[in-house]
Structures are given as C-alpha cells and as structure tokens.
Design an enzyme around this catalytic site. Structure first.
Site, PDB file in Angstrom:
ATOM      1  N   SER A 162       4.478   1.648   8.560  1.00 39.35           N
ATOM      2  CA  SER A 162       4.017   0.654   7.586  1.00 39.35           C
ATOM      3  C   SER A 162       5.155   0.228   6.673  1.00 39.35           C
ATOM      4  O   SER A 162       5.918   1.059   6.194  1.00 39.35           O
ATOM      5  CB  SER A 162       2.884   1.232   6.733  1.00 39.35           C
ATOM      6  OG  SER A 162       1.737   1.463   7.506  1.00 39.35           O
ATOM      7  N   HIS A 184       0.822  -1.221   0.000  1.00 36.07           N
ATOM      8  CA  HIS A 184       0.000   0.000   0.000  1.00 36.07           C
ATOM      9  C   HIS A 184       0.851   1.264   0.000  1.00 36.07           C
ATOM     10  O   HIS A 184       0.327   2.356  -0.240  1.00 36.07           O
ATOM     11  CB  HIS A 184      -0.973  -0.006   1.191  1.00 36.07           C
ATOM     12  CG  HIS A 184      -0.337   0.245   2.525  1.00 36.07           C
ATOM     13  ND1 HIS A 184      -0.045  -0.760   3.428  1.00 36.07           N
ATOM     14  CD2 HIS A 184       0.070   1.389   3.129  1.00 36.07           C
ATOM     15  CE1 HIS A 184       0.482  -0.250   4.517  1.00 36.07           C
ATOM     16  NE2 HIS A 184       0.564   1.061   4.359  1.00 36.07           N
ATOM     17  N   ASP A 221     -11.003  -7.170   1.773  1.00 39.64           N
ATOM     18  CA  ASP A 221     -11.140  -8.427   1.045  1.00 39.64           C
ATOM     19  C   ASP A 221      -9.862  -9.230   1.246  1.00 39.64           C
ATOM     20  O   ASP A 221      -9.202  -9.132   2.272  1.00 39.64           O
ATOM     21  CB  ASP A 221     -11.421  -8.116  -0.433  1.00 39.64           C
ATOM     22  CG  ASP A 221     -11.868  -9.331  -1.229  1.00 39.64           C
ATOM     23  OD1 ASP A 221     -11.863  -9.237  -2.455  1.00 39.64           O
ATOM     24  OD2 ASP A 221     -12.191 -10.358  -0.617  1.00 39.64           O
TER      25      ASP A 221
END
Length: 372
Positions: free
Chosen positions: A305, A164, A229
């Site tokens: 992250s 991401h 998902d």
C-alpha cells in the site's frame, strides 16, 4: 447549478490532446491543470495518535458503485481537497483551499467480511535482488515507511504514499508523529574478517537507512470519509523529509484514460509483508476505471500500500521516454457483482485536481504546476 459547475470544472481540467492514430508511440497527453491555492489555515488540537496502522483498505463498493455515485458539488470538492498538515512536533493545522481555472493566456506558463485475497492465480510478482537493481532507477524510488507501508520518491525531499498509512479516517495512527522513511542500501562488510569467504553467488544483503519526516499532508476527503464512502478516492498523502534523500525521483503526472496506457498496463514496486526485506515488482492490465480509481488484479499483499503506480510513455515536448507516477496503490476491494464475488486491487488515480494539489504541496508555487 453547483453540480453543473463542478462537472464543467472537471471536464475542463481533464481536457487532453492525444496523438494522432498514425503516431505509434504511447504519448503523454497535454492537460490544462487547474490551480489549487491555500485560502486560510487554522491551528487544530494535537492528535492522540491512537489508531492502529492498517496496511490495506477494504471496500465493498466497486466500479459500478463508484460510477453511480452523484457528482460532488464545487463546495464539496473544495472541502475534499482541503487538507491537514501534521508536523514532527505533533502540531496540526487545517488548510482550506480555493480552486481556479486559468486560461492559457493568463497562467504565465465496512462491507461483508471474507478472507482478503490479493493474489490472482499464479503469483506474478518479482522480488528485486542485488544492488545493481535496487539502487538504480526506477526501483530506487521505492521506500519503506516505518508504519509498514511503501512510498515513492517524487521530489528531492518528498514521498508520495497512501493516506491510510498515516490516518485511519478518524485518527492518526500510532507512529505517525515520529514517522520515518527507509532507504535500502548495502550492508558494509567487515574487510578484516571473512573477506576471502564471501560467496559472490549470494545476493548482497541490504539494510534500511532511515530519515525522519518533517511534515505530512493528508486531504480532508480521506479524513471525512472511509473506504465505503468518498474517502477511497482520496487515499493519498505527501511526506516532506527533514533532509534531501539525494536519489533520483520519479515525477508525478495526470493519469491518462486506461485505454491510452501502453498495453493497458500499470507497474509498481513495494515492500509486500509476505516477503520481508524484499522489494517486489509487478505489472498487470487495468480491468476497469472510474474518474478517481483504477481497478486491476496486480498481485499484491499488505505492505505494498502506498506504492506509486507508474507507466512509461513518450514525452513529445522533450523528445524522450519518461516514466511518471499516475496513481497510488491503495489496497484490496471485494465487490458483490450480482451475487458473484469479484476481487480487485485498487489504485487512486492522479486526476488534474489532485495533480494540482500534490504539485503545490511539493513546489509551493502554482506556476510550476500548470502542465500535468
């Protein structure tokens, strides 16, 4: 039948050999790693690079949600592990892969909105100061991405991070084409000015030296999905630098079950955005796990992250202790557990399949990727 074949594939790939109960050292398991090889490569249109970089992923799907998800079929797994490669000139390709299990004799060797909370009670993070720590292993393996995330050195020219940080699931983020990786180094002082008034009690100031990224690999499992998902299971990416970084790196390894981790704990360091310019280290217990994810409450903030999650265990074959990256810190999850909000920070586990894929991206030879 396809679902059954996938189950057999995953179970065979994850077969491990644990030390006997009389062996007191936490020992790296031996895994039979599958082989993932490119089958075909297709040129794609150049991306627009119009997505905003997100420094964390938020998902309402927690451990029970992920555990109850149906097992993917063999064809679905192949699709998830297929990948896009973004080059520095903006060109883009898509590569389909095949998955194989070789015998030992044949291998040659969008949820509810709320404040994102990532600090749990007392803030247990440690800022790392001083070049004697920052420039030494394992802290020296942590690097900063120009998109704002963290990465970890895993080879002479490769950095592991979160997908991401590069791609929002639909489009590549702004700055992905000219992506750079920053290495902390001391600022050189002017010896002709103020040399006699330096304060040795003050931590030495550091700066980033930047290296451009040559190409980036992102699995289709992330591009296909999103945090709600299957996508969160594939929130990882590998960056290849334009030149070697000349630092010691940390090897990747297959993630053992949480119960086999030393003290049940994980460790990682990152550039949390609430402490600009600081490398922040933390460790904590794993609270839960699925086949693809580790759930923990390590204190963290956006910017961390992409950090490599690692543990230190005994390597029986080499008769020494060895740190390996077993996961990639993804971000924050809020989960509604029977009406009670529960916060987790989540790391993507390096499974045998992911190990085979990432290792092949690094080495380009599956024979060097047979042991996790």
């Amino acid at each position: 039948m396809a679902g059954l074949s996938t189950l057999i594939l995953l179970l065979c790939a994850a077969k491990d050999v644990m030390p006997s109960s009389s062996h007191w050292k936490p020992t790296w398991p031996s895994y039979r790693v599958p082989v993932i090889l490119p089958q075909s490569t297709l040129n794609l249109d150049k991306p627009q690079f119009d997505a905003e970089a997100r420094l964390e992923v938020v998902s309402p799907c927690g451990p029970a949600c992920h555990k109850s998800s149906p097992l993917p079929t063999y064809e679905e797994v192949k699709h998830y592990l297929s990948y896009e490669t973004l080059y520095a000139n903006g060109s883009l390709t898509e590569t389909e892969v095949g998955i194989y299990i070789l015998s030992n004799s044949a291998d040659g060797s969008q949820g509810k909105s709320r404040t994102k909370r990532q600090i749990y009670g007392y803030d247990s993070r440690f800022s790392i100061f001083g070049k004697d720590f920052l420039l030494n292993y394992p802290f020296s393996t942590s690097v900063k991405l120009s998109t704002g995330c963290t990465g970890t050195l895993v080879a002479e020219k490769h950095v592991l991070t979160a997908a991401h940080c590069i791609h929002d699931g639909k489009s590549y983020v702004k700055g992905a084409q000219k992506l750079r990786v920053g290495f902390l180094k001391p600022k050189h002082k002017d010896s002709s000015k103020g040399a006699n008034i330096t304060n040795s009690a003050m931590p030495e100031k550091m700066k980033f030296q930047w290296i451009r990224v040559k190409r980036t690999h992102v699995p289709k499992g992330w591009i296909k999905g999103n945090a709600n998902d299957i996508g969160m299971d594939y929130d990882y990416a590998l960056l290849e630098l334009k030149k070697p970084h000349k630092r010691k790196f940390m090897k990747i390894g297959v993630s053992p079950p949480a119960r086999h981790l030393p003290g049940g704990r994980i460790h990682f360091s990152g550039y949390d955005n609430d402490r600009p310019g600081n490398l922040v280290y933390r460790f904590c217990d794993v609270k839960d796990e699925t086949y693809d994810l580790l759930y923990q409450q390590c204190d963290a903030q956006p910017g961390a992250s992409g950090s490599g999650v690692y543990v230190r265990m005994w390597k029986r074959q080499n008769h020494k202790w060895e740190r390996k990256i077993i996961g990639i810190f993804s971000g924050h999850q809020w989960v509604d557990m029977n009406g009670t909000p529960q916060d987790f920070n989540v790391a993507v586990r390096i499974t045998p399949l992911k190990y085979a894929q990432i290792c092949y991206w690094i080495k380009g030879n599956y024979l060097d990727c047979r042991e996790g």
